[in-house]
Design an enzyme around this catalytic site. Structure first.
Site, PDB file in Angstrom:
ATOM      1  CB  SER A  97      -0.947  -0.032   1.199  1.00 36.06           C
ATOM      2  OG  SER A  97      -1.913   0.981   1.115  1.00 36.06           O
ATOM      3  CG  HIS A 118      -5.851  -1.947   0.267  1.00 37.36           C
ATOM      4  ND1 HIS A 118      -5.034  -1.687  -0.816  1.00 37.36           N
ATOM      5  CD2 HIS A 118      -5.270  -1.325   1.330  1.00 37.36           C
ATOM      6  CE1 HIS A 118      -4.021  -0.940  -0.435  1.00 37.36           C
ATOM      7  NE2 HIS A 118      -4.136  -0.714   0.862  1.00 37.36           N
TER       8      HIS A 118
END
Length: 701
Positions: free
Chosen positions: A552, A667
């Site tokens: 991320s 995610h």
């Protein structure tokens, strides 16, 4: 604010046109064909070895283990837990009693079987949690995601009948979007979700909060608050503490900038007048304010990083008399707080190590707060306290862990010695291993802490395969924690693991985070590179044996190591990353992160953002280490095109690139334990094969 361009429109720029925009079509035929081809290559090579299978199975055994601690939440008379194992890959929402939970093998009652639900409905549901209505604890709002994306649905569930309440029978149902529902009472909820017609912010989150009554169309629900398109997230909620029931609207303008409103009679909104950057929270009669920036009010000044307390009702009437509950120091920051019925438990980080304290408010509502140490808090690296039921008792769940010590769970009443309830087994042999904390010196002279975990008798000849992990963003702290998967797949093989507590994180409070925002972002990357250099200087490893890993925002960090400091690493793993910082605000939730990185549509800001945009910094003429990219098609937070486009550019330049994109997972990269084990094993085996002394990559000069 960003200009109203379509997602696949190039903003005006002096940059060359991007030839890989077609990879931004998440489920476009050409893009998915490219993904499948790259996945197939990875499965034929990296994932086809016996060593990979062993690593994957070792990680999977940890994730599926029945011996893991089943953490619970008390809801009424029951203790609820969400559980995944080999027989239940999507998971069980289940419950038990405290008496059963204390036993070695509790008897669990299944509430929702997600695998059975998925089979019955033909949807690969991923658990996103449940909100249970107090004080009866008979109804829940259950959130489920298709394949793990942030967007989800919310469905009403009857906890007595253990069945969903269908919309045609009056049950609340929120269609798939980013947002949620929150209980007001038996027949009313707050709804904040995308109903079309511009009901989302530019970041893709809800812009309108409504009060929705059972049996009426959601579209007709009364608007309580309507934000602006440029806001980040609008929500509303009720606090159900008996005697202190209050309703609030929360308006997030951006990360680290928000407003909180008390909903008064007739849906009149009264703003809680604290700085936009502060974090206010209300519990019973008390208002807590955690400061990110210094604040002067009521004739006094308070330092950034402080925790303040005052009487909520008197504050709303204009009083500004605060008690200072915590002030930061050079090595200390506030990590977390949790209320019990009569106390506030405060978790303080001191050089990234946890310390618990107890604060007791004055009985009369004014005067000093009583301070004491938390009785029986374990002395190891990370300790976390969580209230069992803040409305009813002073009990807390106490979790303790470090890199080599399996996690434990205790039940403690504030002021009394904890009772050990659960211990995680040792998933790897930690004998002969040691944890050390060191400090590297960054380019501007700042001391940057980092931990190493590895053999106590390490040869210090610079040949140890070393995995350096970092994040450095959004005020998130990386604290010591036990990972059986890491232990089995990396440490047990003889590898060294290092964690860099770089600026941008929260290890030393807001100042540590703010030091690496926007035009100062380079400091986070300089810190990480300094830790890499320090590992080499201590002869723990050398560049050809040193790997970098991040996901991320940490994927952006790893991308910067690949493009700016390639000579310091032998391999790089980049997971669910941001990499194209020219277009990040136009891809999914990217617009919500401008407070962290800046606005690339502003030429003055793009000038500094470009200096940390790996997609633009990649130089095909420059040597770089082998790289593994992993991402998820279903990630609707960080667009998979960041990884796709960077990998494609490097492949076109003939670089050593391995790529794998999970078709599910959101995610987090994985939707179940099987997928998670595969993704982790890909990273560990990729690094081991590239960094192992018998088969290492040497930078060509």
């Amino acid at each position: 604010m960003t200009s109203p361009l379509s997602p696949n429109t190039e903003p005006e720029s002096t940059e060359p046109a991007d030839p890989r925009l077609w990879l931004e079509e998440v489920e476009g035929a050409d893009a998915l064909a490219w993904v499948r081809e790259r996945n197939a290559r990875t499965l034929r090579t990296l994932a086809a070895t016996d060593e990979f299978a062993s690593a994957r199975d070792a990680v999977r055994a940890v994730l599926d283990s029945d011996a893991k601690i089943a953490e619970v939440s008390k809801l009424g008379d029951f203790y609820y837990n969400f559980w995944k194992d080999a027989d239940h890959p999507l998971g069980l929402w289940r419950r038990t009693t405290l008496a059963e939970y204390r036993s070695a093998n509790p008897a669990w009652e299944t509430v929702i079987d997600l695998d059975a639900l998925a089979a019955a409905e033909g949807v690969h549901w991923v658990w996103h949690g449940a909100a249970v209505l107090r004080p009866a604890f008979r109804k829940a709002l259950v959130s489920l995601s298709r394949g793990g994306s942030d967007a989800d649905v919310t469905r009403e569930f009857d906890l007595v009948a253990k069945a969903f309440v269908a919309p045609e029978h009056g049950g609340f149902f929120r269609p798939e979007s980013k947002g949620g529902l929150g209980w007001i009472d038996d027949d009313t909820v707050y709804a904040f979700t995308n109903l079309g017609d511009g009901a989302s912010t530019t970041s893709g989150y809800p812009r309108v909060a409504r009060r929705w009554t059972r049996g009426t169309p959601q579209e007709s629900a009364r608007t309580v608050y309507e934000g602006l398109a440029g806001d980040m997230y609008i929500s509303a909620f009720r606090m159900h503490t008996p005697g202190f029931e209050r309703d609030f609207v929360a308006r997030s303008l951006a990360f680290y900038s928000s407003e909180l409103f008390l909903v008064a009679g007739g849906d009149r909104l009264l703003k809680v007048e604290v700085p936009l950057s502060a974090e206010p929270s209300i519990r019973r009669e008390w208002l807590l304010v955690e400061l990110r920036d210094a604040w002067t009010t009521g004739g006094r000044s308070y330092a950034a990083g402080s925790l303040l307390a005052t009487h909520f009702d008197r504050f709303m009437q204009g009083e500004r008399d605060f008690a200072v509950l915590f002030e930061p120091g050079p090595t200390r920051s506030l990590a977390a707080t949790t209320w019990t019925r009569n106390h506030l438990v405060v978790n303080v980080l001191d050089h990234v190590k946890s310390r618990l304290h107890v604060l007791t408010p004055p009985a009369a509502g004014t005067g000093p707060w009583e301070r004491s140490e938390f009785v029986g808090a374990p002395p190891i690296g990370s300790v976390h306290a969580r209230a069992v039921d803040a409305d009813e008792s002073d009990e807390v769940w106490l979790t303790a862990t470090d890199y080599l010590t399996p996690s434990t769970l205790s039940l403690a009443t504030v002021g009394q010695a904890p009772e050990l309830l659960k211990s995680m087994p040792a998933f790897f042999d930690a004998r002969g291993l040691a944890v050390e904390q060191h400090f590297a010196t960054s380019d501007d002279g700042t001391r940057v802490p980092y931990f190493t975990v590895g053999p106590a008798d390490l040869a210090r000849d610079g040949t140890a395969p070393t995995l350096l992990y970092g994040y450095g963003g959004f005020e998130i702290s990386l604290t010591p924690g036990y990972s059986g998967a890491l232990g089995r797949a990396w440490l047990a093989q003889g590898g060294v693991y290092a964690v860099a507590n770089i600026r941008g994180g929260g290890e030393y409070g807001p100042r540590w985070h703010q030091a690496a925002l926007r035009e100062n972002r380079h400091r986070a990357y300089e810190d990480f590179a300094a830790v890499a250099q320090d590992l080499v200087a201590r002869r723990i490893t050398s560049p050809s044996h040193l790997g970098a890993q991040g996901g991320s925002n940490g994927g952006l960090l790893a991308g910067m190591m690949l493009t700016r400091y390639p000579e310091r690493f032998g391999a790089v793993v980049i997971e669910v990353p941001l990499l194209d910082m020219r277009r990040y605000t136009r891809l999914l939730a990217g617009a919500s992160w401008m407070a962290e990185y800046g606005d690339p549509d502003d030429p003055a800001q793009w000038a500094f953002i470009r200096t940390f945009s790996p997609y633009h910094l990649f130089d095909a003429r420059r040597d770089c280490p082998p790289v593994l990219f992993t991402t998820s098609t279903r990630d609707d937070r960080v667009h998979p095109a960041h990884a796709r486009k960077m990998a494609a550019a490097m492949i076109e330049a003939g670089k050593d690139v391995t790529y794998y994109e999970n078709i599910e997972g959101g995610h987090g990269g994985a939707a179940n334990n099987e997928q998670a084990a595969t993704m982790q094993a890909l990273a560990y085996r990729f690094l081991w094969e590239r960094l192992n002394p018998r088969d290492h990559w040497t930078l060509r000069r």
